[in-house]
Design a protein around this motif. Structure first.
Motif, PDB file in Angstrom:
ATOM      1  N   LYS A 205      14.708  17.361  33.645  1.00  0.00           N
ATOM      2  CA  LYS A 205      15.122  16.634  33.895  1.00  0.00           C
ATOM      3  C   LYS A 205      16.333  16.143  35.232  1.00  0.00           C
ATOM      4  O   LYS A 205      16.571  15.960  36.078  1.00  0.00           O
ATOM      5  N   SER A 206      17.306  17.384  34.688  1.00  0.00           N
ATOM      6  CA  SER A 206      18.548  17.549  35.882  1.00  0.00           C
ATOM      7  C   SER A 206      18.106  17.520  37.480  1.00  0.00           C
ATOM      8  O   SER A 206      18.592  17.747  38.002  1.00  0.00           O
TER       9      SER A 206
ATOM     10  N   ASP B 120       9.796   7.458  35.644  1.00  0.00           N
ATOM     11  CA  ASP B 120      10.672   8.530  34.866  1.00  0.00           C
ATOM     12  C   ASP B 120      11.782   9.072  36.430  1.00  0.00           C
ATOM     13  O   ASP B 120      12.701   9.164  35.204  1.00  0.00           O
ATOM     14  N   PHE B 121      11.325   8.626  37.428  1.00  0.00           N
ATOM     15  CA  PHE B 121      12.230   8.596  38.391  1.00  0.00           C
ATOM     16  C   PHE B 121      12.175   7.610  39.442  1.00  0.00           C
ATOM     17  O   PHE B 121      10.246   7.039  39.109  1.00  0.00           O
TER      18      PHE B 121
ATOM     19  N   GLU C 218      15.968  18.677  28.684  1.00  0.00           N
ATOM     20  CA  GLU C 218      17.074  18.082  29.852  1.00  0.00           C
ATOM     21  C   GLU C 218      17.161  18.763  30.675  1.00  0.00           C
ATOM     22  O   GLU C 218      17.905  18.309  31.971  1.00  0.00           O
TER      23      GLU C 218
ATOM     24  N   TYR D 122      17.018  14.126  44.270  1.00  0.00           N
ATOM     25  CA  TYR D 122      17.076  12.146  44.055  1.00  0.00           C
ATOM     26  C   TYR D 122      18.702  12.233  44.232  1.00  0.00           C
ATOM     27  O   TYR D 122      19.309  11.262  45.497  1.00  0.00           O
ATOM     28  N   THR D 123      19.950  13.064  44.446  1.00  0.00           N
ATOM     29  CA  THR D 123      20.991  13.311  44.451  1.00  0.00           C
ATOM     30  C   THR D 123      21.502  13.083  46.695  1.00  0.00           C
ATOM     31  O   THR D 123      20.376  13.336  47.214  1.00  0.00           O
TER      32      THR D 123
ATOM     33  N   ASP E 137      15.855  15.421  38.782  1.00  0.00           N
ATOM     34  CA  ASP E 137      16.999  14.151  38.959  1.00  0.00           C
ATOM     35  C   ASP E 137      18.183  14.652  40.832  1.00  0.00           C
ATOM     36  O   ASP E 137      18.205  13.911  41.380  1.00  0.00           O
TER      37      ASP E 137
ATOM     38  N   PRO F 270      10.599  11.892  45.907  1.00  0.00           N
ATOM     39  CA  PRO F 270      11.551  12.056  45.970  1.00  0.00           C
ATOM     40  C   PRO F 270      11.888  11.538  47.201  1.00  0.00           C
ATOM     41  O   PRO F 270      12.849  11.299  47.851  1.00  0.00           O
TER      42      PRO F 270
END
Length: 328
Positions: A257-258, A102-103, A254, A264-265, A261, A109
């Protein structure tokens, strides 16, 4: 009566639709014991980019956290320090079996490894894993029965011994057993072990993730503590996952998940690096390269044949860890 039932059903559908049209703006992240500071910073940055959102934290040993979720802790996401604890949630029906897809980077990360922190001047001259088995050295690390942090320490020491003794299992077990005997007290989690070492002033060395050793030295002063990076250690990944059973119930998938995510930015990776974690983003890793000493890292797959095998041979009831740990 029939018309009332139809109307009631229609209203139920309507309100159900409204509930999912307006998903919750709160998240609960269940994380490991020594991750408080890094996620406080990650959360602040995430909330800044998502006005109106609240991220709450829960911290404890990850095995304890996984059990708590099964028993009712409604965590939307987990940011753990051991794969087996997420796999436990998979077996209990809380996380999907393919969660590592999924990631990126197998859903890890950032990463670290078991490292040492000694008192200023390193009075016991502790340099490598060999020194931890000396009679004059007292060690602090948490209970491997309750702490993923400590299980990494156990596995790292075992990996070192496997190389040192060319795979002679009797000598390997004797080496690790001696390290256990040099621990005066086993706390339940990594942060409690830090308190024992720093505030209670017990022990000559604490073994914990490199990120934690750097954090302790930064908080309490490099004039009081200094980090020692051993010659070899075990790669410690920090796996993350959406808790499917919870987010489907709450309608928070949602947002969950954000949130993951974001880790990882470039911004999320920079925050992790600032708190002593080694990151996968090449640009950020290059920026912080001078702050992280070189080390040879081995993996669970290479040394032990993977986490499934480790769980059966080392961590299951009656396995090697039980044999070495005894009744402590």
């Amino acid at each position: 009566m029939k018309r009332l039932l139809i109307l009631g059903s229609a209203l139920a559908v309507l309100f159900s639709g409204q509930a999912f049209a307006e998903p919750p703006k709160t998240l609960l992240n269940a994380s490991y014991d020594v991750a408080r500071e890094v996620f406080a910073a990650e959360n602040e940055a995430f909330i800044k980019a998502h006005p109106g959102v609240t991220v709450d934290q829960s911290h404890a040993g990850t095995s304890k956290q996984a059990r708590a979720i099964v028993e009712g802790l409604e965590a939307d996401v987990v940011t753990f320090n051991q794969v087996t604890d997420i796999d436990f949630l998979v077996k209990q029906g809380f996380v999907s079996a393919d969660w590592q897809k999924d990631f990126p980077k197998n859903a890890s990360p950032f990463y670290s490894f078991p490292s040492f922190l000694v008192r200023a001047g390193n009075p016991k001259n502790i340099k490598d894993w060999d020194d931890l088995a000396r009679d004059d050295v007292k060690i602090v690390f948490p209970n491997p029965k309750t702490s993923g942090n400590a299980r990494y320490t156990y596995l790292a020491a075992t990996a070192y011994a496997k190389e040192k003794f060319n795979g002679d299992e009797a000598k390997v077990e004797g080496f690790v057993k001696k390290i256990f005997e040099n621990v005066p007290v086993f706390d339940t989690g990594g942060r409690a072990a830090t308190t024992t070492f720093v505030e209670r002033e017990i022990g000559d060395v604490i073994i914990t993730f490199e990120a934690e050793t750097r954090g302790i030295a930064k908080q309490y002063g490099t004039d009081k503590f200094e980090s020692v990076v051993p010659s070899v250690s075990l790669l410690a990944e920090f796996p993350v996952a959406v808790v499917d059973k919870v987010v489907d119930k709450r309608g928070s998938r949602e947002l969950a998940k954000s949130y993951l995510d974001f880790l990882y930015t470039e911004e999320g990776q920079k925050i992790a690096a600032e708190f002593g974690h080694r990151v996968n983003n090449e640009k950020v890793a290059a920026e912080f390269k001078d702050q992280f000493p070189a080390i040879r890292l081995v993996t669970v797959d290479d040394v032990f044949g993977g986490w499934d095998k480790v769980q059966k041979e080392h961590f299951a009831s009656g396995a090697v860890l039980d044999k070495l740990y005894g009744n402590r």
